[in-house]
Design an enzyme around this catalytic site. Structure first.
Site, PDB file in Angstrom:
ATOM      1  CB  THR A 383      55.404 -21.034 -34.966  1.00  0.00           C
ATOM      2  OG1 THR A 383      55.394 -19.606 -35.757  1.00  0.00           O
ATOM      3  CG2 THR A 383      56.583 -21.099 -33.789  1.00  0.00           C
ATOM      4  CG  ASP A 425      55.619 -12.081 -36.743  1.00  0.00           C
ATOM      5  OD1 ASP A 425      54.326 -11.948 -36.950  1.00  0.00           O
ATOM      6  OD2 ASP A 425      56.099 -13.188 -36.213  1.00  0.00           O
TER       7      ASP A 425
END
Ligand code: GLY
Length: 572
Positions: A383, A425
């Site tokens: 990320t 996720d």
């Protein structure tokens, strides 16, 4: 004569003052290292890549505000930091104006309309791991472009096209890759080749080397469409068609309607206090904001400053807080548009106090004996985070992601951008860990149009109405604990921003029941004392890559650019 001596004395005094001030400005940041370039008065950008940080500072110098710079940096990272910078992913923005107005923007990816809760399970109901990680089916509907358009429409000052143009040029002209990027691209060659049979700019016949030019002309064309048409340049027309063709090639399910219907959402920020500092952070579908506030509240009653950085008492307290907070995360957190998240209940002082009452200083709790509390109703990790402040003091914290490094590994043919693998996720199966070892339940089950739970924790701190810190990091499940530790490092342990970012970290997330520790994060005395109480430590590589900005009491911006990567603070 007397006057001359006085003047000389005055001159010497001024000179000494100048030397002291200069030395202070150079050294107050502690050990600055290669990633940090000092302190600045007019603004600063700290991101994962020097070129992107420079693009942002150029926008600030042209009179753009922090949001203008953020839009330009987001697009620049999509070109120069393809492992996590993106237009095919999503993220969160926390904003604080110089006057103290706060807002948060959710541009998280969504499950496509054709998604269903069992889509990654085999016939026996077990997760097929790679299915939610690689290839077209792993992708959620991207949110980044919609997010940047929303942010710009609400707060931007400069023309949209001027913010995207630098990235069009970077994609078309190419940029020199770092040694780290060369090694990543070489390591992923087989995956990219398998997932992109029609070829991609990320693969070449010979090995990549530091300084090679990475030119991405297909991405350049997409960037140009975004520059000229804004939102429609990505979610409609040629690019949308390329995405659907890519889906059809590899069994993905994103449709033109999914793309056209995607909306970024302004959400009410979470606000709390820690030792007199105002903390502003992201509400669900991020779990990060709630968890960060719970963690800060859990440790606030204790004298961390007196105990000191990474002493056994400090570390034990932080681990026990983390155990309880991550247990709550697994049960209670999900997309608030689909699941009633007990936000206020989880952050209530009395609730946090009750949760912390159960631990014993003599002995480690076990995660088996801790479960989520009853709340009153009310990567490879990749990320990337960037922090920006402008001349007026407007601040932006953006964390954005493709989820895994280089996302799903698929570069949309003819459009040149990487698809995310954010569907992982979700809780693919309640109780089964995702790629970060995180477990979840019903709150985070897959449903059409739902946003998957995130750990991203962009945050801004203020003191007495004035900006204090902008902070955030990548790192999957370790995002929350890395932001937590960075805040404590500055607020409780008086570190400079750079030292706080560089300090070694540890991480606990309830399950698995061990504590991940960066090499040499804990001295042997501390770890021996804690091992004797039953704590299990597992050594691991880098935890987090925090990019942060601190406003000193003299009004200077001090960058903290993580030395674990190629990150860079650029100011002016
Ligand atoms: N993909 C990592 C996160 O959103 O937490």
């Amino acid at each position: 004569m007397q006057r001359t001596t006085k003047a000389k004395n005055l001159g010497l005094k001024s000179l000494s003052l100048l030397v002291i001030v200069t030395l202070f400005l150079c050294c107050a940041g502690g050990h600055l290292g290669k990633n940090n370039s000092g302190q600045f008065k007019n603004g600063m950008v700290v991101s994962a890549n020097e070129i992107a940080s420079q693009v942002g500072v150029d926008i600030l110098k042209k009179g753009g505000n922090a949001v203008d710079a953020a839009v330009a940096v987001q697009f620049a990272l999509a070109v120069v930091y393809p492992n996590a910078g993106n237009i095919g992913g999503g993220g969160f923005m926390v904003y604080r104006s110089a006057k103290g107005e706060v807002n948060t923007l959710d541009f998280r990816e969504k499950a496509p309309a054709k998604a269903n809760r069992d889509m990654y399970l085999d016939t026996l109901g077990n997760p097929i791991v790679d299915k939610s990680l690689y290839g077209q089916l792993a992708a959620g509907v991207p949110g980044s472009v919609a997010g940047m358009v929303e942010a710009h429409q609400k707060y931007g000052k400069l023309k949209w096209a001027d913010l995207v143009a630098p990235s069009v040029a970077l994609a078309n002209n190419g940029f020199k890759i770092s040694a780290r990027q060369a090694s990543e691209l070489n390591g992923l060659k087989n995956r990219f080749t398998k997932l992109n049979p029609l070829g991609t700019a990320l693969v070449k016949d010979t090995k990549w080397a530091e300084g090679d030019l990475l030119t991405q002309t297909e991405l350049g064309k997409t960037m140009k469409r975004i520059e000229e048409q804004g939102r429609a340049g990505f979610y409609e027309g040629t690019v949308a068609e390329a995405v659907v063709t890519e889906m059809n090639r590899g069994g993905g399910i994103i449709t033109k309607e999914d793309l056209k219907n995607y909306q970024a959402i302004w959400r009410k920020p979470l606000q709390s206090k820690y030792r007199g500092f105002d903390v502003v952070t992201m509400p669900p579908p991020s779990s990060g904001g709630i968890a960060l506030i719970q963690l800060l509240k859990s440790v606030e009653p204790y004298p961390l400053k007196k105990w000191g950085f990474n002493t056994d008492s400090t570390v034990q307290l932080m681990i026990e807080a983390e155990r309880r907070v991550y247990a709550d995360r697994a049960k209670h957190l999900g997309d608030p548009d689909f699941y009633k998240v007990p936000v206020e209940g989880l952050m209530a002082d009395a609730y946090v106090k009750k949760r912390m009452a159960s631990f014993n200083w003599e002995k480690a709790s076990t995660s088996a004996e801790i479960s989520a509390g009853e709340v009153a109703p009310a990567e490879h990790e990749e990320t990337t985070h960037f922090s920006i402040v402008d001349k007026e003091g407007n601040a932006v914290a953006i964390t954005t992601t493709l989820n895994g490094s280089y996302g799903a590994g698929v570069v949309v043919k003819d459009a040149g951008f990487l698809l995310n693998n954010e569907m992982d996720d979700f809780s693919v199966k309640p109780g089964s860990p995702n790629m970060y070892g995180l477990v979840g339940g019903e709150a985070n089950a897959i449903a059409p149009g739902k946003r998957m739970l995130s750990s991203m924790t962009p945050a801004i701190l203020a003191k007495d109405g004035d900006l204090y810190m902008i902070v955030g990091t990548p790192g999957g499940s370790t995002i929350i604990t890395s932001v937590f530790q960075t805040i404590l490092n500055v607020v409780d342990f008086d570190m400079s921003m750079q030292n706080a970012v560089a300090a070694k970290k540890f991480h606990h997330q309830w399950l698995p029941d061990d504590v991940a520790v960066e090499t040499n994060a804990l001295d042997s005395l501390t770890s021996e004392k804690l091992k004797a109480k039953g704590y299990k430590f597992v050594s691991r590589g880098a935890i987090g890559r925090v990019d942060a900005i601190l406003k000193t009491k003299w009004g200077y911006y001090q960058g903290g650019a993580d030395p674990r990567g190629d990150d860079k603070a650029v100011g002016w």
